[in-house]
Design an enzyme around this catalytic site. Structure first.
Site, short mmCIF file in Angstrom:
data_model
loop_
_atom_site.label_atom_id
_atom_site.label_comp_id
_atom_site.label_asym_id
_atom_site.label_seq_id
_atom_site.Cartn_x
_atom_site.Cartn_y
_atom_site.Cartn_z
N TYR A 76 0.83 -1.21 0.00
CA TYR A 76 0.00 0.00 0.00
C TYR A 76 0.87 1.26 0.00
CZ TYR A 76 -4.19 -2.77 1.21
OH TYR A 76 -5.24 -3.66 1.22
N LYS A 95 5.93 -14.00 3.52
CA LYS A 95 6.12 -14.81 2.31
C LYS A 95 7.59 -14.68 1.90
CE LYS A 95 4.13 -17.19 -1.13
NZ LYS A 95 3.39 -18.46 -1.00
N ASP A 111 0.29 -17.98 3.32
CA ASP A 111 -0.77 -18.82 2.74
C ASP A 111 -1.12 -19.98 3.68
OD1 ASP A 111 1.77 -19.78 2.21
OD2 ASP A 111 1.39 -20.39 0.14
N ASP A 130 -4.55 -7.55 5.96
CA ASP A 130 -5.89 -7.25 5.44
C ASP A 130 -6.62 -8.56 5.13
OD1 ASP A 130 -8.05 -5.82 4.25
OD2 ASP A 130 -7.17 -6.18 2.29
N ASP A 184 -9.90 -10.83 7.31
CA ASP A 184 -11.18 -11.29 6.76
C ASP A 184 -11.31 -12.81 6.90
OD1 ASP A 184 -11.69 -8.62 5.91
OD2 ASP A 184 -12.67 -9.31 4.07
C1 IPM Z 1 -9.75 -2.80 5.43
C2 IPM Z 1 -10.07 -2.46 3.99
C3 IPM Z 1 -9.11 -1.43 3.44
C4 IPM Z 1 -7.73 -2.03 3.45
C5 IPM Z 1 -9.44 -0.92 2.05
C6 IPM Z 1 -10.87 -0.46 1.92
C7 IPM Z 1 -8.54 0.18 1.62
O1 IPM Z 1 -10.09 -3.62 3.22
O2 IPM Z 1 -9.71 -1.88 6.26
O3 IPM Z 1 -9.59 -3.98 5.74
O4 IPM Z 1 -7.35 -2.73 2.52
O5 IPM Z 1 -7.03 -1.79 4.41
MN MN Z 2 -10.03 -5.44 4.40
#
Ligand code: IPM
Ligand code: MN
Ligand code: NAD
Length: 322
Positions: free
Chosen positions: A115, A160, A191, A215, A219
């Protein structure tokens, strides 16, 4: 006077933030709450998703409560939340995932890596530069080490390094810092780590990793506790702090009063913890637990309560906690 900047953003941000703000207002009527409007909706109306004066307003707050913003995949559109994280130098993105028999904390580097923003789209080739600095790595791993020491547990480095030289660099610095601090430290390729946290979540405590891996990992980890509606986060820097759910603006369910507000309520709890009110944070979490135990749940958890109904139930419990 403690001042809280409140950013609803876009989509379900408009639904989940009012719930969390009300919880904060019940616990801290003496705080000042002020709105800051940024996001894609703002861009559609004005052509500017986030102005310099919005960043300046956020800097005046003791903490920011943030919903979510929509970031369209467009060439010239810069993600508002990334801009804020960089402008406020919020280098540690802490994402706790706690369930039956496990309690992990993903400590995601939040200002560099993939990023970096150093990228370009050419006619036949596009590039994004993955930047890992010594200073950036040291400050996130030191935060991970601090958390591991506080929790009396171990540190896992997710990387990685078998492929990416920038992760050889990241890994070596993390291992050296952990050794110097006397913290036990293991490592796993990212992974394999994505699968192992699902199969053996109890093995993990603090996981330190680079920006995009954290990130994705968070999730994935949300699956362990019922999905994205449940996982909060803290974005911490040396001067500023911002608290937001891990999920996004969820356009597929926005405006329907079905979003789960728990992730945002928990983010508000992390905000209180950060401001030193551990008792308030505990009250929010125990109210959530009590309402869930009574069978009131939003649709993502198999229930039928709306966002507002679930929020009202939590607020009632907080109000009755005595
Ligand atoms: C998060 C989101 C953000 C990220 C995006 C929307 C820029 O996915 O906060 O997890 O990738 O950090
Ligand atoms: Mn995210
Ligand atoms: P998302 O997190 O918004 O949604 C993913 C899935 O989870 C969707 O099916 C959604 O309905 C569900 N979901 C998310 N939050 C929920 C909740 N509270 N209750 C119930 N279900 C919930 O991810 P996405 O769809 O990939 O992204 C949508 C937009 O959000 C994109 O523009 C993305 O850039 C943005 N985004 C912003 C942030 C942020 O502001 N920090 C974070 C992630 C994504």
């Amino acid at each position: 006077m403690t001042r809280i900047a409140v950013v609803e953003g876009d989509g379900i941000g408009h639904e989940v933030i009012p719930v969390a703000q009300k919880a904060l207002e019940v616990l801290h009527p003496e705080y000042e709450y002020f709105p800051v409007e940024v996001g894609y909706g703002r861009w559609e109306q004005t052509g500017c998703p986030c102005a310099d004066r919005d960043i300046a307003a956020l800097r005046t707050a003791d903490a920011v409560l943030f919903g979510a913003v929509t970031t369209p995949p467009m060439k010239d559109y810069q993600s508002v939340v990334l801009r804020i994280r960089k402008a406020l130098d919020l280098y540690a993105n802490l994402r706790p995932v706690k369930g039956d028999g496990f309690d992990m904390m993903i400590a995601r580097e939040n200002t560099e890596g993939l990023y970096s923003g150093i990228e370009e789209i050419g006619p036949d080739r596009a590039t994004t530069l993955r930047v890992v600095t010594r200073a950036g790595t040291k400050r996130i791993v030191r935060e991970g080490i601090r958390l591991a020491q506080q929790r009396g547990e171990n540190l896992t480095i997710g990387h990685k390094a078998n492929v990416l030289k920038s992760d050889v660099f990241f890994r070596d610095i993390c291992v050296a810092e952990a050794k110097m601090a006397g913290v036990s430290c293991t490592e796993k390729l990212i992974d394999a780590l994505c699968l192992d946290i699902l199969q053996h979540p109890e093995k993990y405590d603090v996981i330190v990793t680079t920006n995009i891996f954290g990130d994705i990992l968070s999730d994935v980890a949300s699956y362990l506790i019922g999905g994205l509606g449940l996982v909060p986060s803290a974005n911490i820097g040396d001067r500023y702090a911002l608290f937001e759910p891990v999920h996004g603006s969820a356009p597929d369910i926005a405006g329907k009063n079905i979003a789960n507000p728990i992730a945002t309520l928990r983010s508000a709890a992390m905000l209180l913890e950060h401001l030193g009110d551990t008792g308030g944070a505990v009250r929010i979490e125990s109210a959530i637990q009590q309402v869930l135990a009574s069978g009131t749940r939003t649709r993502d958890l198999g229930g039928s309560a709306g966002t507002r109904e679930f929020g009202d139930a939590v607020l009632r419990v907080i109000g009755n906690q005595g």
